[in-house]
Design a protein around this motif. Structure first.
Motif: not given
Ligand code: HEM
Length: 494
Positions: A120, A302, A445, A432, A438, A101, A97, A440, A124, A434
């Protein structure tokens, strides 16, 4: 005289940095409107509404000029990508990233969103099973009871005209994630109080303000600022909550291990995310306390603001499109009849149109509209080559408006998701959550909890709204500044 010498030095430095920056012969073209010395930095100036307008403008410029562009922020060169295929090449080849960040590291440490690549990779892998279908199925009871709670909370707004539903969706989603991640609910007033709720919102404003004031990017300068003081006091509230809950659940967990009792003292019927981390920590030595806290804080961030924002935009879009609302209600009638029963796993798989509405809502309003990666190598895209060491911004807002979505791409049309022939062949045209490695971790969930919530709310209420009145801003995520109020009327289930 001194002034002229200073100007000459600045110009020479600028010319030198431009020369250094243009080392690659196959660079993408520059975004129009760059100014001498500052380049495109003026696009970052202004409040978060103006910043959003710049993102929209840049997205359309980038689409018009072929999907990949360069921009200059003073001496620094960055890239903007709106081509879905090129975006995937970046996402899969460069996992690190951007330095921006780092601003959130004070809160989320080495959690998955902000963590170093070396950490990570390992974490992960360890955390993926915590989002397996079996674990998620265990949360369905919470999703149902929380949805009923939302229906109940909304009762007081029936027939009273427009109100701000964001307050309700956000509070409800925060409770849901706290229940599933920490195993606590809002009745534990000492930890989950209104101060905590406010702090989770305000800390995002702090990060955006720091991003826009580029003199505060330097850690030393920032450490003397008022903004840093505000950040510290918010962090104290945020960290205190997760620390307190961690200590309590850890004591319970160790006590259960010692006594051989399997039953949780709090009576929780599913396994909260924190308990899975404690298990990995105790049995495999995978995490220390600080790491558990960072992962839990990351899941709370998140997992609540994201789903709550999507629900908020979706309700507004449904309220603006009566024909869509009727189709949702028709599908709900087919699955549930006149019954107000809980949603089951089987129901979720049948709610195809509802899922299409959620996807189309996220396509129109991607709540994470921009993501950023650092290029750790020169990267060849379809037409251009990006240079190592620079940052590449993937403009999800632009990706979702790529010509491959067809001539009706600006329209809200959930039906496009029902027929593969009306969708782009490139799967990353929808970004939406990503894309690539990486992506989401909480995607399934999120769908489960949002579909459960909507299928309760839409069975009870008829919604009206007008999304054309929306004024948007960027607060790390896409948020409405104004114009997002809806009205609700009671539905007759029989
Ligand atoms: C509609 C709901 C959601 C959307 C649109 C969304 C969207 C995203 C996006 C775009 C990223 C990438 C962010 C980046 O690279 O800057 C991301 C990463 C992540 N999201 Fe979500 N998210 C949602 C729900 C959730 C939920 C419910 C959780 C946990 C319970 C969650 C946990 C995470 C985590 C931990 C990452 C980092 C993943 C990684 O880099 O390995 N997200 N999410």
């Amino acid at each position: 005289m001194v002034f002229i010498v200073l100007i000459a030095i600045v110009c020479a430095l600028w010319a030198w940095s431009r020369y250094k920056n243009s080392r690659n012969k196959n660079e993408p073209p520059a975004i129009p409107g760059g100014l001498p010395l500052i380049g495109h930095a003026h696009l970052l100036i202004g409040n978060s509404v103006e910043l959003w307008k710049s993102v929209v403008e840049l997205s359309y410029d980038c689409l018009r000029l072929g999907g990949v562009l360069s921009a200059y922020i003073g001496p620094r060169t960055i890239y903007v990508v709106t081509d879905p295929e090129d975006a995937l090449t970046v996402a899969n080849n460069c996992l690190q990233k951007d330095a921006f960040y780092e601003f959130a590291k004070c809160w989320l440490g080495e959690g998955l969103v902000t963590g170093k690549l070396s950490i990570w990779r390992n974490h992960r892998r360890l955390l993926n099973p915590a989002f397996s279908q079996v674990v998620l199925d265990g949360f369905l009871g919470v999703f149902n009871s929380q949805s009923r709670r939302l229906v109940q909370d909304l009762k007081k707004e029936v027939g009273k005209g427009p109100f701000d539903h964001w307050v309700y969706t956000r509070h409800n989603a925060l409770e849901t994630i706290c229940l599933t991640a920490l195993g606590i609910d809002f009745t534990e007033k000492n930890v989950l109080n209104s101060q905590y709720v406010k702090a989770t919102e305000q800390i995002f404003n702090v990060f955006v303000e720091r991003f826009q004031k580029f003199w505060l990017h330097n850690d030393y300068v920032y450490s003397w600022s008022q903004l840093r003081k505000k950040q510290d006091s918010l962090l104290e509230i945020l960290h205190n909550m997760s620390y307190t809950v961690l200590q309590k659940r850890k004591a319970d967990y160790l006590n259960r291990l010692e006594t051989g009792k399997t039953e949780d003292k709090t009576g929780t019927k599913f396994k909260p995310f924190m308990d899975l981390l404690l298990e990995l920590a105790v049995e495999k030595g995978a995490f220390n306390d600080r790491e558990i806290q960072e992962h839990v804080d990351t899941m709370i961030v998140g997992g609540h603001d994201t789903s709550a924002s999507v629900l908020m935009f979706t309700l507004l879009l449904i309220g603006s499109h009566p024909e869509v609302q009727e189709k949702i209600f028709e599908e709900l009638r087919q699955v549930f009849g006149n019954d107000d029963r809980d949603v089951t796993k089987q129901d979720l798989s049948q709610l195809v149109y509802l899922e299409a509405v959620l996807k189309e809502s996220m396509r129109i309003f991607p709540i994470v509209p921009v993501t950023a990666r650092v290029l750790d190598k020169d990267l060849k895209l379809k037409t251009y080559t990006l240079s190592k060491g620079r940052t590449c911004f993937m403009f999800v807002y632009g990706i979702h408006r790529h010509p491959m979505w067809g001539p009706d791409r600006e329209e809200f049309k959930p039906e496009r998701w029902l027929d593969p022939a009306t969708l782009p062949e490139c799967p990353t045209a929808f970004a939406a959550f990503n894309m690539g490695r990486r992506i989401c971790i909480g995607k399934s969930y999120a769908y489960m909890s949002m579909k459960t919530t909507l299928s309760h709310v839409m069975r009870h209420y008829k919604v009206t709204g007008d999304y054309t009145k929306l004024v948007l801003k960027i607060d790390v995520m896409l948020k409405p500044e104004t114009g997002h109020h809806i009205s609700i009327e009671k539905r007759n289930l029989s």
